[in-house]
Write an enzyme that holds these catalytic residues in place. Sequence first.
Site, PDB file in Angstrom:
ATOM      1  N   GLN B 120       0.856  -1.192   0.000  1.00  0.00           N
ATOM      2  CA  GLN B 120       0.000   0.000   0.000  1.00  0.00           C
ATOM      3  C   GLN B 120       0.888   1.237   0.000  1.00  0.00           C
ATOM      4  O   GLN B 120       1.662   1.429   0.939  1.00  0.00           O
ATOM      5  CB  GLN B 120      -0.869  -0.031   1.265  1.00  0.00           C
ATOM      6  CG  GLN B 120      -1.683   1.214   1.492  1.00  0.00           C
ATOM      7  CD  GLN B 120      -2.046   1.406   2.960  1.00  0.00           C
ATOM      8  OE1 GLN B 120      -1.410   0.849   3.844  1.00  0.00           O
ATOM      9  NE2 GLN B 120      -3.066   2.187   3.216  1.00  0.00           N
ATOM     10  N   SER B 123       1.103   6.768   2.218  1.00  0.00           N
ATOM     11  CA  SER B 123       1.833   7.762   3.002  1.00  0.00           C
ATOM     12  C   SER B 123       3.045   8.297   2.265  1.00  0.00           C
ATOM     13  O   SER B 123       3.694   7.587   1.495  1.00  0.00           O
ATOM     14  CB  SER B 123       2.311   7.137   4.313  1.00  0.00           C
ATOM     15  OG  SER B 123       1.239   6.575   5.017  1.00  0.00           O
ATOM     16  N   GLU B 238      -8.596  -1.522   6.111  1.00  0.00           N
ATOM     17  CA  GLU B 238      -7.374  -1.677   6.887  1.00  0.00           C
ATOM     18  C   GLU B 238      -7.675  -1.654   8.389  1.00  0.00           C
ATOM     19  O   GLU B 238      -7.157  -2.462   9.146  1.00  0.00           O
ATOM     20  CB  GLU B 238      -6.383  -0.549   6.560  1.00  0.00           C
ATOM     21  CG  GLU B 238      -5.134  -0.586   7.436  1.00  0.00           C
ATOM     22  CD  GLU B 238      -4.062   0.419   7.019  1.00  0.00           C
ATOM     23  OE1 GLU B 238      -4.413   1.485   6.487  1.00  0.00           O
ATOM     24  OE2 GLU B 238      -2.877   0.122   7.246  1.00  0.00           O
ATOM     25  N   GLU B 373      -4.845   9.361  17.600  1.00  0.00           N
ATOM     26  CA  GLU B 373      -5.456  10.697  17.630  1.00  0.00           C
ATOM     27  C   GLU B 373      -6.445  10.841  16.477  1.00  0.00           C
ATOM     28  O   GLU B 373      -7.549  11.364  16.647  1.00  0.00           O
ATOM     29  CB  GLU B 373      -4.380  11.786  17.529  1.00  0.00           C
ATOM     30  CG  GLU B 373      -3.521  11.957  18.786  1.00  0.00           C
ATOM     31  CD  GLU B 373      -2.484  10.854  18.952  1.00  0.00           C
ATOM     32  OE1 GLU B 373      -2.239  10.104  17.983  1.00  0.00           O
ATOM     33  OE2 GLU B 373      -1.915  10.733  20.053  1.00  0.00           O
TER      34      GLU B 373
END
Lengths: 380, 404
Positions: B120, B123, B238, B373
């Site tokens: 994947q 990022s 995911e 977060e």
Amino acid sequence: MSTTAPPTVTFALTEEQQLLRSMVRELLTERVTSARLREVMLGDEGYDAVLWRELADLGLVGLAIPEHLGGGGSGFVEVSIVLEELGRVLAPVPYLSSVVLGATVVATGGSEDQQARVLPDVATGSTRLALAHLDTAGRLTGPPGIRASRVADGWVLEGEAGYVVDGRTATDLVVAATTDDGLELFLVDAEADGVERTDVEVLDATRPMATVGFSGVRVDDANRLTGAEPMAALHAGLQAAVVAIACEQVGGTQRTLEDATAYARDRVQFGRAIGSFQAVKHRLAEMLVAAESARSAAHHAARVLATDERQELAVAAPLAKAYCSEVYEQATGDAIQIFGGIGFTWEHDTHLYFKRAKSTKLLLGDPKHHRSLLGDALGI
Amino acid sequence: MASDTTATTDQRARVEESIDALLTAFPPARTPEPEFWGAQFDHGLAWVQHPEGLGGLDVSPRWQAEVDRRIVEAGGSTRNRTQNVLGIGMGAGTIVAHGTEEQQQRFLRPMFTLEEIWCQMFSEPGAGSDLAALATSAKLDGDHWIVNGQKVWTTLGHLAKWGMLVTRTDPDVPKHAGLTYFIVDMESDGVDVRPLYQITGEAEFNEVYFTDVAIPDDLRVGDVGQGWTVAMTTLMNERVAIGGNVQPRGAGAIAQAVEAWERTDAPDRDPAKRDQLLRYWVEAEAMRLTTLRAKEAAKQGTPGPEGSTAKLQWADLNKAITSFTMDLLGPEGMTYPGGYAFTRPDVTSNRTPSPHKAFLRSRANSIEGGTSEVMKNILGERVLGLPGEPRVDKNLPWREVPRS
Ligand SMILES: Cc1cc2nc3c(=O)[nH]c(=O)nc-3n(C[C@H](O)[C@H](O)[C@H](O)COP(=O)(O)OP(=O)(O)OC[C@H]3O[C@@H](n4cnc5c(N)ncnc54)[C@H](O)[C@@H]3O)c2cc1C
């Protein structure tokens, strides 16, 4: 024993002490770069011999050793300043093992003669002491892993000691051994016949530990420490080490706080610095509060140790170790989270602090152990 | 209610029938793995929630656990799920939901049989939590797209044949609107995969550089500019893949903690530690039951934002338990048996039997697949309906948004 009124607490550093701090900080910032730390950590030497030499030449290794024995004659406050700075950069040198653990035991447990024989070379850094006092399971309670038996002209040591900090690179070992008449302390040449040292695979690779085996190791009578009562001398060394670890932890916590704060200021996601998100900002604010309290606890313990207030030390030492350990662990774990993916990488230094935090939390007694000692001291 | 039950009974019967047929025709103990997994796919038992013909039976995903249990019981292996975790866990759902028929026919089966590993590539150094800020560009040139840029944290990129890639195709519209999703051949010219070593010394992940990499337009997934929607499907899958694993009671991190407790010398087994251990046990079990409950309720199709519940809880609990286990080990917690080996493993070490490695590896749990977060923001905003934070970047063209 209950301590009603704690002694007057002071924290201010003298001008010389402040100078000492900035001198050490400057030196270590320059010498202990991340690249150098990793080189030492992954190399075979086991410590940074160049830096060690330099620290010794500057009088920092012999800082607390009496002047007539070649040291600087300073107190533990000065030593604590150096420790905090060493902890700040994870300096890979045998300061805790030789200067704090080893030298304190010899200074307390050795006769004047024995001190005069050993401590001057500790001060110059050419002798590096390591303390072998645990069994291979590292149990704090119970007998050491070594047994000493009397022979005609001395002693013979047998057994195995675990978790000896800087054990493989030390030149001399201070060994706590069980005899028929109780605990005794011995000085043993680390290269003596029958001594076998094996590195432990450690979590915190910046601080090596060894397992040290003794098979038929002969020790002269002259090398049995004959100063203070052995148990008391060992206790003094361990108590100093516990305070020393807390000071290192404070240095590491402060560094972690600074690095994570700087990152939170610079790193932008969603068009804003991540430090502008309360989840990140509050985490750092909490880290600040904890770091400040940890500093207070460690500094207080260092001062109490310097002035040798026994009763208060029984409170201040375990207090500092229990508290600073948990603060450091929390701070370094939080820092990884704040750094995100980069904080999980090998190339970033945060993991080194995280591992140091966990490892020192468990070294010479975990927080629970120290809270229990504290409870005993307070009569709770 | 009644029809629900009928549907459930129905589904169970179909699933069981398929399992029986599969195990009879292809006894797993005697069938080579790829052949067995291929047959499993053909019987609709690869991912039961997906349509028939695409490896599924079009039933609730809750039945998958039963399928896998029966296969393992019969001597078969489900290691394809861990070894191709990004493909099977996330890629499959994406291709089923958004891929063309050709893509579905081409990619799903070899993904499941482990013939083709997937990675994947979302990022980037400048785009983690803020995925939609990503900068890797794709420009159309005839019937190909030319890709340039850098991805990072690419798990198993060094083994992958195919990558899920999100790119920026239009820098002049707000960030979410200018993205396009591709499948990229990792063996293409111009793809450079370099290891990134992690806290354990291993390199599970990589950085991947793209220099003028050509991707045929028929490997685009979804429309041009629809990349965000497609990527969200991958991410939802995911989160469920990471947090939604139902293990037997007492398995996983808590098992290692219990084992460390059992090895603790009697004098060190104090009530405070025991209570802490049991507190974690309770949390782990409550979480497990929640995951089971969520599975029962799960519908076919892409999981919703509530998938973040399990991901969040699992991450934080796993970190806490593995750390506590090290404390239970006492001085042994200062060691790292085996040392730091600089290797490029073929699975993630999330399920390592070593408590020491588990302790270190778990630190990523609250980062990978979206940070804790971010999970909390999703739960607060998308599930609880709380107002979002003021957004400075929402309506600006991507090129005008500040980035680091
Ligand atoms: C082991 C591992 C494997 C991975 N595998 C893959 C992979 O295969 N493919 C892939 O594409 N990616 C992968 N990732 C990347 C992962 O998805 C990102 O690391 C993650 O999304 C966080 O991004 P970042 O690291 O850039 O941190 P940042 O987004 O920079 O976050 C830094 C800190 O800021 C906080 N923060 C950011 N935004 C907000 C906000 N709005 N509110 C509050 N706090 C905020 C974060 O929570 C975090 O604490 C992997 C990561 C890890 C650790």
